[in-house]
Design a protein around this motif. Structure first.
Motif, PDB file in Angstrom:
ATOM      1  N   GLU A 253      12.902  18.826 -22.820  1.00  0.00           N
ATOM      2  CA  GLU A 253      11.790  19.324 -23.624  1.00  0.00           C
ATOM      3  C   GLU A 253      11.081  20.467 -22.912  1.00  0.00           C
ATOM      4  O   GLU A 253      11.165  20.615 -21.697  1.00  0.00           O
ATOM      5  CB  GLU A 253      10.735  18.222 -23.829  1.00  0.00           C
ATOM      6  CG  GLU A 253      11.213  17.019 -24.566  1.00  0.00           C
ATOM      7  CD  GLU A 253      10.136  15.957 -24.660  1.00  0.00           C
ATOM      8  OE1 GLU A 253      10.115  15.279 -25.686  1.00  0.00           O
ATOM      9  OE2 GLU A 253       9.333  15.802 -23.710  1.00  0.00           O
ATOM     10  N   PHE A 254      10.355  21.218 -23.706  1.00  0.00           N
ATOM     11  CA  PHE A 254       9.434  22.245 -23.225  1.00  0.00           C
ATOM     12  C   PHE A 254       8.134  21.954 -23.948  1.00  0.00           C
ATOM     13  O   PHE A 254       8.046  22.158 -25.158  1.00  0.00           O
ATOM     14  CB  PHE A 254       9.965  23.638 -23.573  1.00  0.00           C
ATOM     15  CG  PHE A 254       9.075  24.769 -23.138  1.00  0.00           C
ATOM     16  CD1 PHE A 254       9.285  25.413 -21.937  1.00  0.00           C
ATOM     17  CD2 PHE A 254       8.036  25.207 -23.962  1.00  0.00           C
ATOM     18  CE1 PHE A 254       8.486  26.483 -21.547  1.00  0.00           C
ATOM     19  CE2 PHE A 254       7.234  26.269 -23.581  1.00  0.00           C
ATOM     20  CZ  PHE A 254       7.456  26.909 -22.365  1.00  0.00           C
ATOM     21  N   ILE A 255       7.153  21.439 -23.223  1.00  0.00           N
ATOM     22  CA  ILE A 255       5.850  21.115 -23.820  1.00  0.00           C
ATOM     23  C   ILE A 255       4.790  21.889 -23.059  1.00  0.00           C
ATOM     24  O   ILE A 255       4.604  21.699 -21.860  1.00  0.00           O
ATOM     25  CB  ILE A 255       5.563  19.603 -23.790  1.00  0.00           C
ATOM     26  CG1 ILE A 255       6.651  18.871 -24.570  1.00  0.00           C
ATOM     27  CG2 ILE A 255       4.172  19.326 -24.351  1.00  0.00           C
ATOM     28  CD1 ILE A 255       6.530  17.369 -24.557  1.00  0.00           C
ATOM     29  N   LEU A 256       4.081  22.765 -23.752  1.00  0.00           N
ATOM     30  CA  LEU A 256       3.079  23.639 -23.166  1.00  0.00           C
ATOM     31  C   LEU A 256       1.697  23.034 -23.389  1.00  0.00           C
ATOM     32  O   LEU A 256       1.268  22.830 -24.525  1.00  0.00           O
ATOM     33  CB  LEU A 256       3.175  25.023 -23.827  1.00  0.00           C
ATOM     34  CG  LEU A 256       2.156  26.066 -23.436  1.00  0.00           C
ATOM     35  CD1 LEU A 256       2.233  26.357 -21.944  1.00  0.00           C
ATOM     36  CD2 LEU A 256       2.395  27.329 -24.244  1.00  0.00           C
ATOM     37  N   ALA A 257       0.997  22.733 -22.285  1.00  0.00           N
ATOM     38  CA  ALA A 257      -0.332  22.118 -22.371  1.00  0.00           C
ATOM     39  C   ALA A 257      -0.988  22.215 -20.993  1.00  0.00           C
ATOM     40  O   ALA A 257      -0.491  22.916 -20.114  1.00  0.00           O
ATOM     41  CB  ALA A 257      -0.204  20.662 -22.811  1.00  0.00           C
ATOM     42  N   THR A 258      -2.081  21.483 -20.803  1.00  0.00           N
ATOM     43  CA  THR A 258      -2.683  21.389 -19.473  1.00  0.00           C
ATOM     44  C   THR A 258      -1.980  20.276 -18.704  1.00  0.00           C
ATOM     45  O   THR A 258      -1.279  19.435 -19.290  1.00  0.00           O
ATOM     46  CB  THR A 258      -4.181  21.047 -19.552  1.00  0.00           C
ATOM     47  OG1 THR A 258      -4.332  19.745 -20.121  1.00  0.00           O
ATOM     48  CG2 THR A 258      -4.964  22.085 -20.353  1.00  0.00           C
ATOM     49  N   VAL A 259      -2.190  20.241 -17.396  1.00  0.00           N
ATOM     50  CA  VAL A 259      -1.620  19.182 -16.577  1.00  0.00           C
ATOM     51  C   VAL A 259      -2.109  17.819 -17.083  1.00  0.00           C
ATOM     52  O   VAL A 259      -1.323  16.884 -17.265  1.00  0.00           O
ATOM     53  CB  VAL A 259      -1.985  19.379 -15.083  1.00  0.00           C
ATOM     54  CG1 VAL A 259      -1.554  18.180 -14.253  1.00  0.00           C
ATOM     55  CG2 VAL A 259      -1.362  20.661 -14.552  1.00  0.00           C
ATOM     56  N   ALA A 260      -3.414  17.711 -17.337  1.00  0.00           N
ATOM     57  CA  ALA A 260      -3.991  16.436 -17.796  1.00  0.00           C
ATOM     58  C   ALA A 260      -3.395  16.001 -19.133  1.00  0.00           C
ATOM     59  O   ALA A 260      -3.073  14.828 -19.327  1.00  0.00           O
ATOM     60  CB  ALA A 260      -5.504  16.543 -17.891  1.00  0.00           C
ATOM     61  N   GLU A 261      -3.257  16.942 -20.060  1.00  0.00           N
ATOM     62  CA  GLU A 261      -2.692  16.598 -21.372  1.00  0.00           C
ATOM     63  C   GLU A 261      -1.241  16.137 -21.248  1.00  0.00           C
ATOM     64  O   GLU A 261      -0.834  15.171 -21.886  1.00  0.00           O
ATOM     65  CB  GLU A 261      -2.775  17.797 -22.315  1.00  0.00           C
ATOM     66  CG  GLU A 261      -4.176  18.109 -22.761  1.00  0.00           C
ATOM     67  CD  GLU A 261      -4.302  19.474 -23.421  1.00  0.00           C
ATOM     68  OE1 GLU A 261      -5.274  19.646 -24.181  1.00  0.00           O
ATOM     69  OE2 GLU A 261      -3.452  20.372 -23.182  1.00  0.00           O
ATOM     70  N   ASN A 262      -0.468  16.832 -20.419  1.00  0.00           N
ATOM     71  CA  ASN A 262       0.931  16.434 -20.255  1.00  0.00           C
ATOM     72  C   ASN A 262       1.052  15.071 -19.576  1.00  0.00           C
ATOM     73  O   ASN A 262       1.898  14.264 -19.954  1.00  0.00           O
ATOM     74  CB  ASN A 262       1.721  17.500 -19.494  1.00  0.00           C
ATOM     75  CG  ASN A 262       2.227  18.584 -20.414  1.00  0.00           C
ATOM     76  OD1 ASN A 262       2.309  18.417 -21.625  1.00  0.00           O
ATOM     77  ND2 ASN A 262       2.578  19.722 -19.837  1.00  0.00           N
ATOM     78  N   ARG A 263       0.217  14.802 -18.598  1.00  0.00           N
ATOM     79  CA  ARG A 263       0.273  13.478 -17.944  1.00  0.00           C
ATOM     80  C   ARG A 263      -0.097  12.373 -18.923  1.00  0.00           C
ATOM     81  O   ARG A 263       0.524  11.319 -18.944  1.00  0.00           O
ATOM     82  CB  ARG A 263      -0.623  13.457 -16.724  1.00  0.00           C
ATOM     83  CG  ARG A 263      -0.030  14.295 -15.612  1.00  0.00           C
ATOM     84  CD  ARG A 263      -0.571  13.947 -14.271  1.00  0.00           C
ATOM     85  NE  ARG A 263       0.131  14.783 -13.290  1.00  0.00           N
ATOM     86  CZ  ARG A 263      -0.428  15.271 -12.214  1.00  0.00           C
ATOM     87  NH1 ARG A 263      -1.686  14.996 -11.947  1.00  0.00           N
ATOM     88  NH2 ARG A 263       0.269  16.010 -11.388  1.00  0.00           N
TER      89      ARG A 263
END
Length: 166
Positions: free
Chosen positions: A95-105
């Protein structure tokens, strides 16, 4: 007259049942999609495919116990539109998911419970082995963001990259 009374009563029961079902459905909390936030995204907004964009090729790979992206770090200017051309060179889904570190975690925790969740959101794309895809994105906010693969185990094996918006 008796048939008509039964028909009216049956229609009334039917409509009451439909109303109860609809009221329950509207009142019940529904799980939002992984990236649903009423069109608000931390890293900017979906781009316009008809407008010019700088092309950034991203390769996804795995091997020797590691997973990753090439390049793993990208710099962009605020207001710049990027066409990410994604290529999965691996033998596994990525996957390629673009977000902030907090959102991805946070989303990684959701993925542990739903590992087969697929992404085809404006800021996310899941690719089959040797598959390809594109995301057009306009970076409207300064800061440091990340792109990551949140399939369980992939993030932990290094499948994460950084985007710095200046």
């Amino acid at each position: 007259m008796l048939k008509r009374t039964r028909l009216v009563a049956a229609v009334g029961v039917f409509l009451t049942s439909i109303g109860a079902v609809l009221a329950t459905h509207i009142a019940m909390p529904r799980q939002a999609s992984a990236h649903e936030d009423h069109g608000n995204f931390s890293a900017g907004e979906p781009g316009d495919p008809k407008k010019p964009a700088r092309v950034v090729n991203i390769k996804m790979f795995e091997g020797s116990g590691k997973m990753g992206y090439e390049p793993a770090r990208i710099e962009v200017r605020r207001g710049e539109q990027i066409r990410f051309v994604l290529q999965n060179d691996g033998e596994e889904d990525h996957e390629f998911i673009l977000a902030t570190v907090a959102e991805n975690r946070k989303h990684a925790e959701v993925m542990k419970k739903n590992p087969d969740m697929e992404h085809d959101d404006p800021n996310a794309k899941r690719l089959l082995p040797h598959g390809h895809g594109e995301i057009v994105w306009k970076f409207t906010k300064r800061g440091t963001f990340e792109f990551a693969c949140l399939i369980p185990g992939h993030y932990e094996k290094g499948m994460v990259g950084q985007i710095v918006v200046k």
